[in-house]
Scaffold this motif. Structure first.
Motif, mmCIF file in Angstrom:
data_model
loop_
_atom_site.group_PDB
_atom_site.id
_atom_site.type_symbol
_atom_site.label_atom_id
_atom_site.label_comp_id
_atom_site.label_asym_id
_atom_site.label_seq_id
_atom_site.Cartn_x
_atom_site.Cartn_y
_atom_site.Cartn_z
ATOM 1 N N GLY A 18 47.324 48.285 42.460
ATOM 2 C CA GLY A 18 47.741 47.067 41.772
ATOM 3 C C GLY A 18 46.667 46.542 40.839
ATOM 4 N N VAL A 19 45.418 46.588 41.284
ATOM 5 C CA VAL A 19 44.298 46.146 40.430
ATOM 6 C C VAL A 19 44.181 47.043 39.206
ATOM 7 N N LEU A 20 44.275 48.351 39.403
ATOM 8 C CA LEU A 20 44.183 49.294 38.287
ATOM 9 C C LEU A 20 45.316 49.063 37.292
ATOM 10 N N ARG A 21 46.520 48.805 37.790
ATOM 11 C CA ARG A 21 47.661 48.540 36.907
ATOM 12 C C ARG A 21 47.400 47.308 36.041
ATOM 13 N N ASN A 22 46.943 46.219 36.671
ATOM 14 C CA ASN A 22 46.637 44.995 35.921
ATOM 15 C C ASN A 22 45.533 45.227 34.905
ATOM 16 N N ALA A 23 44.491 45.950 35.321
ATOM 17 C CA ALA A 23 43.342 46.177 34.449
ATOM 18 C C ALA A 23 43.729 46.998 33.221
ATOM 19 N N VAL A 24 44.557 48.013 33.426
ATOM 20 C CA VAL A 24 45.008 48.830 32.290
ATOM 21 C C VAL A 24 45.820 47.979 31.319
ATOM 22 N N ARG A 25 46.673 47.128 31.853
ATOM 23 C CA ARG A 25 47.481 46.250 30.985
ATOM 24 C C ARG A 25 46.586 45.307 30.189
ATOM 25 N N ILE A 26 45.600 44.706 30.840
ATOM 26 C CA ILE A 26 44.683 43.789 30.147
ATOM 27 C C ILE A 26 43.874 44.538 29.102
ATOM 28 N N ALA A 27 43.405 45.745 29.463
ATOM 29 C CA ALA A 27 42.604 46.533 28.522
ATOM 30 C C ALA A 27 43.425 46.948 27.299
ATOM 31 N N VAL A 28 44.695 47.298 27.513
ATOM 32 C CA VAL A 28 45.558 47.670 26.386
ATOM 33 C C VAL A 28 45.765 46.480 25.460
ATOM 34 N N ILE A 29 46.002 45.294 26.041
ATOM 35 C CA ILE A 29 46.160 44.088 25.221
ATOM 36 C C ILE A 29 44.880 43.808 24.436
ATOM 37 N N GLY A 30 43.718 43.916 25.111
ATOM 38 C CA GLY A 30 42.449 43.689 24.437
ATOM 39 C C GLY A 30 42.209 44.679 23.316
ATOM 40 N N GLU B 135 37.108 45.240 32.302
ATOM 41 C CA GLU B 135 35.847 45.302 31.556
ATOM 42 C C GLU B 135 35.316 46.738 31.536
ATOM 43 N N MET B 136 35.361 47.412 32.669
ATOM 44 C CA MET B 136 34.895 48.799 32.746
ATOM 45 C C MET B 136 35.729 49.715 31.843
ATOM 46 N N ILE B 137 37.046 49.515 31.850
ATOM 47 C CA ILE B 137 37.920 50.353 31.023
ATOM 48 C C ILE B 137 37.631 50.136 29.542
ATOM 49 N N LEU B 138 37.444 48.887 29.144
ATOM 50 C CA LEU B 138 37.159 48.589 27.738
ATOM 51 C C LEU B 138 35.827 49.193 27.309
ATOM 52 N N ARG B 139 34.831 49.119 28.177
ATOM 53 C CA ARG B 139 33.533 49.709 27.852
ATOM 54 C C ARG B 139 33.641 51.229 27.735
ATOM 55 N N GLU C 122 45.612 35.971 45.221
ATOM 56 C CA GLU C 122 45.725 35.816 43.774
ATOM 57 C C GLU C 122 44.351 35.762 43.118
ATOM 58 N N GLN C 123 43.432 35.005 43.714
ATOM 59 C CA GLN C 123 42.094 34.908 43.142
ATOM 60 C C GLN C 123 41.358 36.244 43.213
ATOM 61 N N TRP C 124 41.538 36.967 44.307
ATOM 62 C CA TRP C 124 40.892 38.275 44.418
ATOM 63 C C TRP C 124 41.426 39.239 43.375
ATOM 64 N N LEU C 125 42.742 39.233 43.160
ATOM 65 C CA LEU C 125 43.344 40.112 42.163
ATOM 66 C C LEU C 125 42.863 39.770 40.753
ATOM 67 N N ILE C 126 42.716 38.478 40.469
ATOM 68 C CA ILE C 126 42.242 38.060 39.150
ATOM 69 C C ILE C 126 40.822 38.562 38.912
ATOM 70 N N THR C 127 39.943 38.331 39.895
ATOM 71 C CA THR C 127 38.539 38.733 39.749
ATOM 72 C C THR C 127 38.415 40.255 39.638
ATOM 73 N N ALA C 128 39.103 40.978 40.526
ATOM 74 C CA ALA C 128 39.015 42.435 40.509
ATOM 75 C C ALA C 128 39.601 43.009 39.222
ATOM 76 N N SER C 129 40.709 42.436 38.746
ATOM 77 C CA SER C 129 41.338 42.932 37.519
ATOM 78 C C SER C 129 40.432 42.721 36.316
ATOM 79 N N ALA C 130 39.744 41.566 36.271
ATOM 80 C CA ALA C 130 38.823 41.303 35.166
ATOM 81 C C ALA C 130 37.654 42.281 35.177
ATOM 82 N N GLN C 131 37.129 42.579 36.353
ATOM 83 C CA GLN C 131 36.011 43.517 36.459
ATOM 84 C C GLN C 131 36.406 44.927 36.040
ATOM 85 N N VAL C 132 37.552 45.397 36.520
ATOM 86 C CA VAL C 132 37.979 46.762 36.213
ATOM 87 C C VAL C 132 38.381 46.885 34.749
#
Length: 301
Positions: free
Chosen positions: A236-248, A168-172, A156-166
Protein backbone atom coordinates in the motif's frame (compact mmCIF):
# COMPACT_ATOMS: atom_id res chain seq x y z
CA UNK A 1 -20.90 -44.10 -1.81
CA UNK A 2 -23.46 -41.39 -1.14
CA UNK A 3 -25.04 -41.06 2.24
CA UNK A 4 -28.85 -41.26 2.18
CA UNK A 5 -30.43 -38.91 4.68
CA UNK A 6 -33.44 -40.11 6.61
CA UNK A 7 -36.60 -38.06 6.32
CA UNK A 8 -36.44 -37.42 10.07
CA UNK A 9 -32.92 -35.99 9.69
CA UNK A 10 -34.09 -33.70 6.88
CA UNK A 11 -37.04 -32.46 8.96
CA UNK A 12 -34.78 -31.86 11.95
CA UNK A 13 -32.32 -29.89 9.80
CA UNK A 14 -35.16 -27.79 8.40
CA UNK A 15 -36.48 -27.08 11.89
CA UNK A 16 -33.03 -25.96 13.01
CA UNK A 17 -32.66 -23.73 9.97
CA UNK A 18 -36.09 -22.19 10.48
CA UNK A 19 -35.34 -21.68 14.16
CA UNK A 20 -32.07 -19.93 13.29
CA UNK A 21 -33.80 -17.68 10.74
CA UNK A 22 -36.52 -16.80 13.25
CA UNK A 23 -33.94 -16.05 15.94
CA UNK A 24 -31.93 -13.94 13.50
CA UNK A 25 -35.05 -11.99 12.59
CA UNK A 26 -35.75 -11.24 16.26
CA UNK A 27 -32.10 -10.26 16.77
CA UNK A 28 -32.28 -7.88 13.79
CA UNK A 29 -35.44 -6.33 15.25
CA UNK A 30 -33.70 -5.75 18.60
CA UNK A 31 -30.65 -4.21 16.94
CA UNK A 32 -32.50 -2.37 14.18
CA UNK A 33 -31.23 0.99 15.47
CA UNK A 34 -27.58 -0.13 15.49
CA UNK A 35 -27.87 -1.82 12.10
CA UNK A 36 -29.42 1.35 10.65
CA UNK A 37 -26.58 3.45 12.07
CA UNK A 38 -24.04 1.00 10.62
CA UNK A 39 -25.70 1.14 7.20
CA UNK A 40 -25.76 4.95 7.22
CA UNK A 41 -22.10 5.09 8.32
CA UNK A 42 -21.14 2.80 5.44
CA UNK A 43 -22.99 5.01 2.96
CA UNK A 44 -21.44 8.30 4.08
CA UNK A 45 -17.91 7.11 4.94
CA UNK A 46 -15.44 6.12 2.23
CA UNK A 47 -13.41 4.17 4.78
CA UNK A 48 -16.36 1.97 5.77
CA UNK A 49 -18.29 1.68 2.50
CA UNK A 50 -16.82 -1.77 1.83
CA UNK A 51 -18.45 -3.21 4.97
CA UNK A 52 -21.77 -3.59 3.15
CA UNK A 53 -20.38 -6.42 1.03
CA UNK A 54 -18.95 -8.41 3.96
CA UNK A 55 -22.23 -10.22 4.85
CA UNK A 56 -22.68 -11.08 1.15
CA UNK A 57 -19.20 -12.64 1.02
CA UNK A 58 -19.88 -14.61 4.21
CA UNK A 59 -23.16 -16.01 2.86
CA UNK A 60 -21.42 -16.90 -0.41
CA UNK A 61 -18.65 -18.78 1.41
CA UNK A 62 -21.10 -20.70 3.59
CA UNK A 63 -23.32 -21.67 0.64
CA UNK A 64 -20.46 -22.68 -1.67
CA UNK A 65 -18.69 -24.65 1.08
CA UNK A 66 -21.73 -26.24 2.68
CA UNK A 67 -20.59 -29.72 1.59
CA UNK A 68 -17.23 -29.29 3.30
CA UNK A 69 -18.85 -27.87 6.42
CA UNK A 70 -19.53 -31.36 7.70
CA UNK A 71 -19.46 -30.69 11.40
CA UNK A 72 -23.07 -31.86 11.54
CA UNK A 73 -26.07 -30.23 13.16
CA UNK A 74 -25.97 -30.80 16.89
CA UNK A 75 -27.60 -28.33 19.26
CA UNK A 76 -25.28 -26.67 21.79
CA UNK A 77 -27.85 -25.01 24.03
CA UNK A 78 -25.54 -25.15 27.06
CA UNK A 79 -23.12 -22.83 25.26
CA UNK A 80 -25.29 -20.85 22.87
CA UNK A 81 -28.03 -19.67 25.22
CA UNK A 82 -25.70 -18.36 27.99
CA UNK A 83 -23.64 -16.61 25.32
CA UNK A 84 -26.82 -15.04 23.91
CA UNK A 85 -27.84 -13.91 27.39
CA UNK A 86 -24.44 -12.33 28.03
CA UNK A 87 -24.63 -10.65 24.62
CA UNK A 88 -28.00 -9.05 25.32
CA UNK A 89 -27.01 -8.12 28.87
CA UNK A 90 -23.79 -6.47 27.69
CA UNK A 91 -25.69 -4.64 24.96
CA UNK A 92 -28.17 -3.20 27.46
CA UNK A 93 -25.35 -2.21 29.83
CA UNK A 94 -23.46 -0.56 26.98
CA UNK A 95 -26.49 1.50 26.01
CA UNK A 96 -26.52 3.01 29.51
CA UNK A 97 -22.89 4.13 29.13
CA UNK A 98 -22.92 7.61 27.61
CA UNK A 99 -19.31 7.28 26.44
CA UNK A 100 -20.41 4.73 23.84
CA UNK A 101 -23.60 6.39 22.65
CA UNK A 102 -22.10 8.65 20.00
CA UNK A 103 -20.11 8.32 16.80
CA UNK A 104 -18.19 5.27 15.67
CA UNK A 105 -18.00 3.91 19.25
CA UNK A 106 -21.77 3.60 19.31
CA UNK A 107 -21.91 1.79 15.96
CA UNK A 108 -19.06 -0.55 16.95
CA UNK A 109 -20.72 -1.39 20.27
CA UNK A 110 -24.10 -2.16 18.72
CA UNK A 111 -22.68 -4.11 15.81
CA UNK A 112 -20.23 -6.02 18.01
CA UNK A 113 -23.00 -7.30 20.26
CA UNK A 114 -25.14 -8.09 17.21
CA UNK A 115 -22.36 -10.25 15.74
CA UNK A 116 -21.89 -11.94 19.10
CA UNK A 117 -25.61 -12.70 19.01
CA UNK A 118 -25.24 -14.23 15.54
CA UNK A 119 -22.47 -16.51 16.87
CA UNK A 120 -24.66 -17.46 19.85
CA UNK A 121 -27.61 -18.33 17.60
CA UNK A 122 -25.34 -20.37 15.33
CA UNK A 123 -24.04 -22.35 18.29
CA UNK A 124 -27.55 -22.85 19.62
CA UNK A 125 -29.10 -24.23 16.45
CA UNK A 126 -26.16 -25.74 14.52
CA UNK A 127 -23.73 -26.81 17.22
CA UNK A 128 -20.05 -26.45 17.98
CA UNK A 129 -18.93 -28.92 15.30
CA UNK A 130 -20.62 -26.98 12.49
CA UNK A 131 -19.29 -23.66 13.82
CA UNK A 132 -15.75 -25.06 13.78
CA UNK A 133 -16.11 -26.15 10.15
CA UNK A 134 -17.50 -22.73 9.15
CA UNK A 135 -15.19 -20.72 11.42
CA UNK A 136 -13.61 -18.53 8.73
CA UNK A 137 -16.86 -17.30 7.10
CA UNK A 138 -18.27 -16.47 10.53
CA UNK A 139 -15.04 -14.78 11.65
CA UNK A 140 -14.97 -12.81 8.38
CA UNK A 141 -18.06 -10.96 9.64
CA UNK A 142 -15.78 -9.07 12.05
CA UNK A 143 -14.70 -6.90 9.10
CA UNK A 144 -18.17 -5.35 9.31
CA UNK A 145 -17.00 -3.52 12.44
CA UNK A 146 -15.93 0.09 11.82
CA UNK A 147 -12.26 0.82 12.34
CA UNK A 148 -11.75 2.55 15.74
CA UNK A 149 -10.94 6.24 15.36
CA UNK A 150 -7.64 5.98 17.25
CA UNK A 151 -6.52 3.15 14.94
CA UNK A 152 -7.67 5.10 11.88
CA UNK A 153 -5.74 8.20 12.90
CA UNK A 154 -2.55 6.30 13.77
CA UNK A 155 -2.60 4.19 10.59
CA UNK A 156 -3.39 7.21 8.44
CA UNK A 157 -0.47 9.19 9.84
CA UNK A 158 1.91 6.27 9.40
CA UNK A 159 0.82 5.81 5.78
CA UNK A 160 1.29 9.53 5.08
CA UNK A 161 4.81 9.60 6.56
CA UNK A 162 5.90 6.35 4.91
CA UNK A 163 4.44 7.36 1.53
CA UNK A 164 6.27 10.70 1.63
CA UNK A 165 9.57 8.99 2.44
CA UNK A 166 9.27 6.34 -0.28
CA UNK A 167 8.08 8.83 -2.91
CA UNK A 168 11.13 10.97 -2.14
CA UNK A 169 13.36 7.95 -2.81
CA UNK A 170 11.57 7.20 -6.09
CA UNK A 171 11.90 10.80 -7.28
CA UNK A 172 15.60 10.85 -6.44
CA UNK A 173 16.11 7.58 -8.31
CA UNK A 174 14.39 9.21 -11.28
CA UNK A 175 16.88 12.07 -11.24
CA UNK A 176 14.42 14.73 -10.00
CA UNK A 177 15.79 17.01 -7.29
CA UNK A 178 13.54 16.95 -4.24
CA UNK A 179 13.68 18.27 -0.69
CA UNK A 180 11.38 16.71 1.88
CA UNK A 181 10.32 18.33 5.11
CA UNK A 182 7.85 16.14 6.95
CA UNK A 183 5.06 15.43 4.50
CA UNK A 184 6.00 18.30 2.17
CA UNK A 185 7.93 17.56 -1.03
CA UNK A 186 9.60 20.56 -2.65
CA UNK A 187 10.24 20.00 -6.37
CA UNK A 188 11.41 22.45 -9.06
CA UNK A 189 8.48 24.81 -9.55
CA UNK A 190 6.00 23.02 -7.29
CA UNK A 191 5.51 21.87 -3.70
CA UNK A 192 3.49 18.74 -2.98
CA UNK A 193 1.85 17.96 0.34
CA UNK A 194 1.03 14.36 1.20
CA UNK A 195 -2.29 15.09 2.90
CA UNK A 196 -4.84 12.81 4.55
CA UNK A 197 -6.58 12.34 1.21
CA UNK A 198 -3.33 10.88 -0.14
CA UNK A 199 -2.85 8.36 2.65
CA UNK A 200 -4.65 5.57 0.79
CA UNK A 201 -5.98 4.19 4.07
CA UNK A 202 -9.24 2.96 2.53
CA UNK A 203 -7.61 1.16 -0.40
CA UNK A 204 -4.99 -0.33 1.94
CA UNK A 205 -7.70 -1.57 4.31
CA UNK A 206 -9.67 -3.09 1.42
CA UNK A 207 -6.45 -4.66 0.13
CA UNK A 208 -5.87 -6.19 3.57
CA UNK A 209 -9.35 -7.73 3.60
CA UNK A 210 -8.77 -9.00 0.05
CA UNK A 211 -5.50 -10.62 1.12
CA UNK A 212 -7.21 -12.38 4.06
CA UNK A 213 -9.92 -13.73 1.76
CA UNK A 214 -7.42 -14.72 -0.96
CA UNK A 215 -5.23 -16.48 1.59
CA UNK A 216 -8.18 -18.52 2.81
CA UNK A 217 -9.33 -19.44 -0.70
CA UNK A 218 -6.02 -20.14 -2.41
CA UNK A 219 -3.47 -21.01 0.30
CA UNK A 220 -3.48 -23.98 2.67
CA UNK A 221 -1.02 -23.20 5.47
CA UNK A 222 -1.12 -20.51 8.14
CA UNK A 223 2.46 -19.20 7.53
CA UNK A 224 1.70 -18.60 3.84
CA UNK A 225 -1.52 -16.77 4.70
CA UNK A 226 0.24 -14.59 7.27
CA UNK A 227 2.99 -13.70 4.78
CA UNK A 228 0.36 -12.66 2.22
CA UNK A 229 -1.35 -10.41 4.77
CA UNK A 230 2.00 -8.99 5.95
CA UNK A 231 2.93 -7.67 2.49
CA UNK A 232 -0.22 -5.55 2.24
CA UNK A 233 0.97 -2.46 4.15
CA UNK A 234 4.34 -2.24 2.31
CA UNK A 235 2.45 -2.75 -0.93
CA UNK A 236 0.00 0.00 0.00
CA UNK A 237 2.83 2.41 0.81
CA UNK A 238 4.59 1.60 -2.47
CA UNK A 239 1.34 2.16 -4.40
CA UNK A 240 0.83 5.59 -2.80
CA UNK A 241 4.47 6.55 -3.30
CA UNK A 242 4.43 5.65 -7.00
CA UNK A 243 1.27 7.71 -7.48
CA UNK A 244 2.79 10.72 -5.70
CA UNK A 245 6.05 10.36 -7.63
CA UNK A 246 4.20 10.20 -10.96
CA UNK A 247 2.24 13.36 -10.09
CA UNK A 248 5.47 15.10 -9.05
CA UNK A 249 7.26 14.04 -12.23
CA UNK A 250 4.40 15.32 -14.41
CA UNK A 251 4.35 18.65 -12.56
CA UNK A 252 8.08 19.11 -13.12
CA UNK A 253 8.10 17.98 -16.77
CA UNK A 254 4.75 19.30 -18.03
CA UNK A 255 3.74 22.04 -15.63
CA UNK A 256 2.50 22.52 -12.05
CA UNK A 257 -1.13 22.70 -13.22
CA UNK A 258 -1.06 18.89 -13.58
CA UNK A 259 -1.22 18.65 -9.80
CA UNK A 260 -5.00 18.80 -10.32
CA UNK A 261 -4.93 16.34 -13.22
CA UNK A 262 -6.70 13.02 -13.68
CA UNK A 263 -4.11 10.98 -11.78
CA UNK A 264 -4.54 13.10 -8.67
CA UNK A 265 -8.33 13.39 -8.76
CA UNK A 266 -9.45 10.00 -10.09
CA UNK A 267 -6.37 7.82 -10.35
CA UNK A 268 -6.99 5.99 -7.07
CA UNK A 269 -9.00 3.04 -8.51
CA UNK A 270 -6.41 2.53 -11.27
CA UNK A 271 -3.50 2.33 -8.82
CA UNK A 272 -5.55 0.09 -6.51
CA UNK A 273 -6.21 -2.31 -9.39
CA UNK A 274 -2.51 -2.19 -10.26
CA UNK A 275 -1.59 -3.14 -6.69
CA UNK A 276 -3.71 -6.29 -7.00
CA UNK A 277 -1.29 -7.64 -9.61
CA UNK A 278 1.75 -8.03 -7.29
CA UNK A 279 -0.56 -9.33 -4.56
CA UNK A 280 -1.82 -12.02 -6.93
CA UNK A 281 1.73 -12.88 -8.03
CA UNK A 282 2.84 -13.22 -4.41
CA UNK A 283 -0.15 -15.47 -3.69
CA UNK A 284 0.72 -17.67 -6.69
CA UNK A 285 4.35 -17.88 -5.61
CA UNK A 286 3.35 -18.83 -2.06
CA UNK A 287 0.98 -21.45 -3.46
CA UNK A 288 3.77 -23.06 -5.48
CA UNK A 289 6.10 -23.03 -2.47
CA UNK A 290 3.34 -24.62 -0.41
CA UNK A 291 2.85 -27.38 -2.96
CA UNK A 292 6.57 -28.18 -3.02
CA UNK A 293 6.85 -28.18 0.77
CA UNK A 294 3.75 -30.36 1.24
CA UNK A 295 4.92 -32.83 -1.41
CA UNK A 296 8.35 -33.12 0.24
CA UNK A 297 6.69 -33.52 3.62
CA UNK A 298 4.49 -36.35 2.31
CA UNK A 299 7.45 -38.09 0.67
CA UNK A 300 9.45 -38.04 3.91
CA UNK A 301 6.71 -39.86 5.79
Amino acid sequence: MKRVLKSSDVRAARRRLLGFVAGLFVLCCLFVGGLTDWFQLALRSNLHSHTLIIPVVTIFLIVTERKSNNGGFCSTLWLGLPMLGLCLGGWLFGLSNQAFNTGVHHVSLQLGFFLAGVWALTLTFFGLGWVRSAFFPLAFLSFMLPMPEVVEQGLEQWLITASAQVSEMILRLGGIPVFREGQLLELPGVTLEVAEECSGIRSSWVLLITSVLAGYLFLRTLPSRLILVAVVLPLGVLRNAVRIAVIGWLCVEEGPELIDGWIHRKGGPFFFAASLIPLLLIALMLGKLETRWLSKSNQSR
